[in-house]
Design a protein around this motif. Structure first.
Motif, PDB file in Angstrom:
ATOM      1  N   VAL A 176      20.846   9.103 -13.759  1.00 30.02           N
ATOM      2  CA  VAL A 176      21.112   9.977 -14.900  1.00 30.02           C
ATOM      3  C   VAL A 176      22.585  10.357 -14.935  1.00 30.02           C
ATOM      4  O   VAL A 176      23.189  10.696 -13.910  1.00 30.02           O
ATOM      5  CB  VAL A 176      20.247  11.253 -14.825  1.00 30.02           C
ATOM      6  N   LEU A 177      23.154  10.329 -16.145  1.00 30.53           N
ATOM      7  CA  LEU A 177      24.533  10.750 -16.364  1.00 30.53           C
ATOM      8  C   LEU A 177      24.537  11.954 -17.296  1.00 30.53           C
ATOM      9  O   LEU A 177      24.341  11.803 -18.506  1.00 30.53           O
ATOM     10  CB  LEU A 177      25.350   9.607 -16.968  1.00 30.53           C
ATOM     11  N   PRO A 178      24.751  13.168 -16.777  1.00 28.56           N
ATOM     12  CA  PRO A 178      24.819  14.353 -17.642  1.00 28.56           C
ATOM     13  C   PRO A 178      26.052  14.302 -18.542  1.00 28.56           C
ATOM     14  O   PRO A 178      27.132  13.860 -18.125  1.00 28.56           O
ATOM     15  CB  PRO A 178      24.906  15.512 -16.644  1.00 28.56           C
ATOM     16  N   CYS A 179      25.893  14.785 -19.774  1.00 26.70           N
ATOM     17  CA  CYS A 179      26.989  14.827 -20.742  1.00 26.70           C
ATOM     18  C   CYS A 179      27.468  16.263 -20.931  1.00 26.70           C
ATOM     19  O   CYS A 179      26.790  17.219 -20.546  1.00 26.70           O
ATOM     20  CB  CYS A 179      26.528  14.245 -22.080  1.00 26.70           C
ATOM     21  N   ALA A 180      28.630  16.411 -21.560  1.00 29.70           N
ATOM     22  CA  ALA A 180      29.270  17.721 -21.671  1.00 29.70           C
ATOM     23  C   ALA A 180      28.492  18.703 -22.536  1.00 29.70           C
ATOM     24  O   ALA A 180      28.672  19.915 -22.412  1.00 29.70           O
ATOM     25  CB  ALA A 180      30.688  17.555 -22.220  1.00 29.70           C
ATOM     26  N   ASP A 181      27.627  18.200 -23.424  1.00 29.49           N
ATOM     27  CA  ASP A 181      26.886  19.087 -24.322  1.00 29.49           C
ATOM     28  C   ASP A 181      25.540  19.509 -23.757  1.00 29.49           C
ATOM     29  O   ASP A 181      24.742  20.134 -24.453  1.00 29.49           O
ATOM     30  CB  ASP A 181      26.698  18.433 -25.689  1.00 29.49           C
ATOM     31  N   GLY A 182      25.259  19.162 -22.489  1.00 29.82           N
ATOM     32  CA  GLY A 182      23.993  19.528 -21.887  1.00 29.82           C
ATOM     33  C   GLY A 182      22.905  18.485 -22.023  1.00 29.82           C
ATOM     34  O   GLY A 182      21.817  18.648 -21.463  1.00 29.82           O
ATOM     35  N   SER A 183      23.160  17.424 -22.754  1.00 24.83           N
ATOM     36  CA  SER A 183      22.217  16.311 -22.826  1.00 24.83           C
ATOM     37  C   SER A 183      22.502  15.357 -21.665  1.00 24.83           C
ATOM     38  O   SER A 183      23.439  15.568 -20.883  1.00 24.83           O
ATOM     39  CB  SER A 183      22.328  15.587 -24.168  1.00 24.83           C
ATOM     40  N   ALA A 184      21.717  14.309 -21.538  1.00 22.72           N
ATOM     41  CA  ALA A 184      21.912  13.372 -20.433  1.00 22.72           C
ATOM     42  C   ALA A 184      21.486  11.980 -20.846  1.00 22.72           C
ATOM     43  O   ALA A 184      20.610  11.796 -21.697  1.00 22.72           O
ATOM     44  CB  ALA A 184      21.148  13.827 -19.198  1.00 22.72           C
ATOM     45  N   LEU A 185      22.108  11.001 -20.197  1.00 28.00           N
ATOM     46  CA  LEU A 185      21.846   9.589 -20.476  1.00 28.00           C
ATOM     47  C   LEU A 185      21.233   8.951 -19.242  1.00 28.00           C
ATOM     48  O   LEU A 185      21.795   9.028 -18.147  1.00 28.00           O
ATOM     49  CB  LEU A 185      23.157   8.885 -20.835  1.00 28.00           C
ATOM     50  N   ALA A 186      20.060   8.360 -19.397  1.00 29.88           N
ATOM     51  CA  ALA A 186      19.434   7.612 -18.325  1.00 29.88           C
ATOM     52  C   ALA A 186      19.967   6.176 -18.354  1.00 29.88           C
ATOM     53  O   ALA A 186      19.860   5.493 -19.373  1.00 29.88           O
ATOM     54  CB  ALA A 186      17.917   7.613 -18.484  1.00 29.88           C
ATOM     55  N   LEU A 187      20.540   5.744 -17.238  1.00 33.26           N
ATOM     56  CA  LEU A 187      21.136   4.409 -17.160  1.00 33.26           C
ATOM     57  C   LEU A 187      20.106   3.449 -16.579  1.00 33.26           C
ATOM     58  O   LEU A 187      19.858   3.422 -15.374  1.00 33.26           O
ATOM     59  CB  LEU A 187      22.397   4.450 -16.289  1.00 33.26           C
ATOM     60  N   GLY A 188      19.502   2.657 -17.448  1.00 34.77           N
ATOM     61  CA  GLY A 188      18.432   1.765 -17.017  1.00 34.77           C
ATOM     62  C   GLY A 188      18.926   0.567 -16.242  1.00 34.77           C
ATOM     63  O   GLY A 188      18.350   0.186 -15.213  1.00 34.77           O
ATOM     64  N   ARG A 189      19.992  -0.068 -16.718  1.00 38.40           N
ATOM     65  CA  ARG A 189      20.603  -1.209 -16.040  1.00 38.40           C
ATOM     66  C   ARG A 189      22.105  -1.089 -16.139  1.00 38.40           C
ATOM     67  O   ARG A 189      22.650  -0.755 -17.202  1.00 38.40           O
ATOM     68  CB  ARG A 189      20.144  -2.544 -16.642  1.00 38.40           C
ATOM     69  N   VAL A 190      22.783  -1.358 -15.031  1.00 39.35           N
ATOM     70  CA  VAL A 190      24.241  -1.262 -14.977  1.00 39.35           C
ATOM     71  C   VAL A 190      24.791  -2.471 -14.226  1.00 39.35           C
ATOM     72  O   VAL A 190      24.047  -3.207 -13.560  1.00 39.35           O
ATOM     73  CB  VAL A 190      24.709   0.048 -14.300  1.00 39.35           C
ATOM     74  N   GLN A 191      26.112  -2.639 -14.317  1.00 43.93           N
ATOM     75  CA  GLN A 191      26.754  -3.732 -13.590  1.00 43.93           C
ATOM     76  C   GLN A 191      28.139  -3.299 -13.155  1.00 43.93           C
ATOM     77  O   GLN A 191      28.999  -3.000 -13.979  1.00 43.93           O
ATOM     78  CB  GLN A 191      26.841  -4.994 -14.445  1.00 43.93           C
ATOM     79  N   ALA A 192      28.364  -3.270 -11.846  1.00 47.07           N
ATOM     80  CA  ALA A 192      29.677  -2.965 -11.288  1.00 47.07           C
ATOM     81  C   ALA A 192      30.511  -4.246 -11.239  1.00 47.07           C
ATOM     82  O   ALA A 192      29.966  -5.361 -11.301  1.00 47.07           O
ATOM     83  CB  ALA A 192      29.513  -2.381  -9.888  1.00 47.07           C
ATOM     84  N   PRO A 193      31.846  -4.125 -11.137  1.00 48.38           N
ATOM     85  CA  PRO A 193      32.697  -5.319 -11.100  1.00 48.38           C
ATOM     86  C   PRO A 193      32.297  -6.273  -9.967  1.00 48.38           C
ATOM     87  O   PRO A 193      32.042  -5.858  -8.838  1.00 48.38           O
ATOM     88  CB  PRO A 193      34.094  -4.739 -10.861  1.00 48.38           C
ATOM     89  N   ASN A 194      32.242  -7.552 -10.295  1.00 49.43           N
ATOM     90  CA  ASN A 194      31.937  -8.614  -9.338  1.00 49.43           C
ATOM     91  C   ASN A 194      30.540  -8.477  -8.711  1.00 49.43           C
ATOM     92  O   ASN A 194      30.286  -9.004  -7.621  1.00 49.43           O
ATOM     93  CB  ASN A 194      32.991  -8.659  -8.223  1.00 49.43           C
TER      94      ASN A 194
END
Length: 219
Positions: A176-194
């Protein structure tokens, strides 16, 4: 494909999703010199945008709808000269410029500007910009040099208690990534460099307890 006169241009479906439109659709029109400005011959019923929709899926679906609309509705009237062409309302025109590589940053700071929460705006951009140009946040692990974390899939989530905006957290098996307005984003799939794409749990486990935050410059 779009419900003209809204979204004239190179990327109508992507811009519609990015803007959080409730509906999408397709229009058959007469070609004129100006892009998407000709009189309308037929238009599909609005198709509600639902969870799970993204630009590639909607493009495939709407092209099929448009082809069927052309064959079943427009062609029979074209042969008899009975196509009911209707001019577009200039007051309803919204442009849909092509996507560019530098548009992919997700805004999780600041204040909402159009009635959507910051997490809703970010989610809409993720599904609009898939697969290209993609979306990302720049993050730092334990204060190290920031790197670009691609966000491949995301959804609106409950904001975990006691977690600062911009601080990644793992709650109920969700990154979960909290946002400045009090909402939040669930990150289902991500990719880091390499690295290969991974689900939120895989990325979190790879941190091995380190703090991961959106870089300070974004605030």
């Amino acid at each position: 494909p779009s419900l003209l006169p809204r979204w004239r241009g190179a990327a109508p479906v992507q811009r519609s999703l990015e803007a959080g439109d409730a509906d999408v659709g397709v229009t058959v029109l007469q070609t004129v010199l100006k892009m998407d400005a000709g009189p309308v011959a037929a238009q599909s019923n609005p198709r509600p945008v639902v969870d799970g929709d993204d630009a590639p899926g909607l493009l495939d679906e709407l092209f099929s709808v448009g082809a069927r609309l052309l064959i079943d509705d427009v062609f029979p009237k074209l042969w008899t000269g009975d196509v009911p062409f209707e001019d577009q309302d200039p007051a309803g025109v919204v442009e849909a410029p092509k996507l560019t590589r530098d548009e992919g940053a997700l805004a999780i700071c600041g204040a909402p500007v159009d009635g959507r929460s910051l997490s809703e705006t970010a989610r809409d951009k993720v599904r609009a910009f898939r697969p290209w140009p993609g979306t990302f946040v720049d993050v730092s692990v334990d204060g190290a040099e920031p790197f670009r974390l691609k966000v491949l899939d995301a959804a609106v989530s409950e904001c975990p208690a006691g977690v600062a905006a911009g601080q990644l957290a793992f709650e109920q098996k969700t990154l979960v990534l909290p946002c400045a307005d009090g909402s939040a984003l669930a990150l289902g799939r991500v990719q880091a460099p390499n690295k290969k794409p991974t689900d939120g749990a895989g990325f979190w486990n790879g941190l091995r307890g380190a703090d991961c935050v959106v870089r300070e410059e974004a605030w």
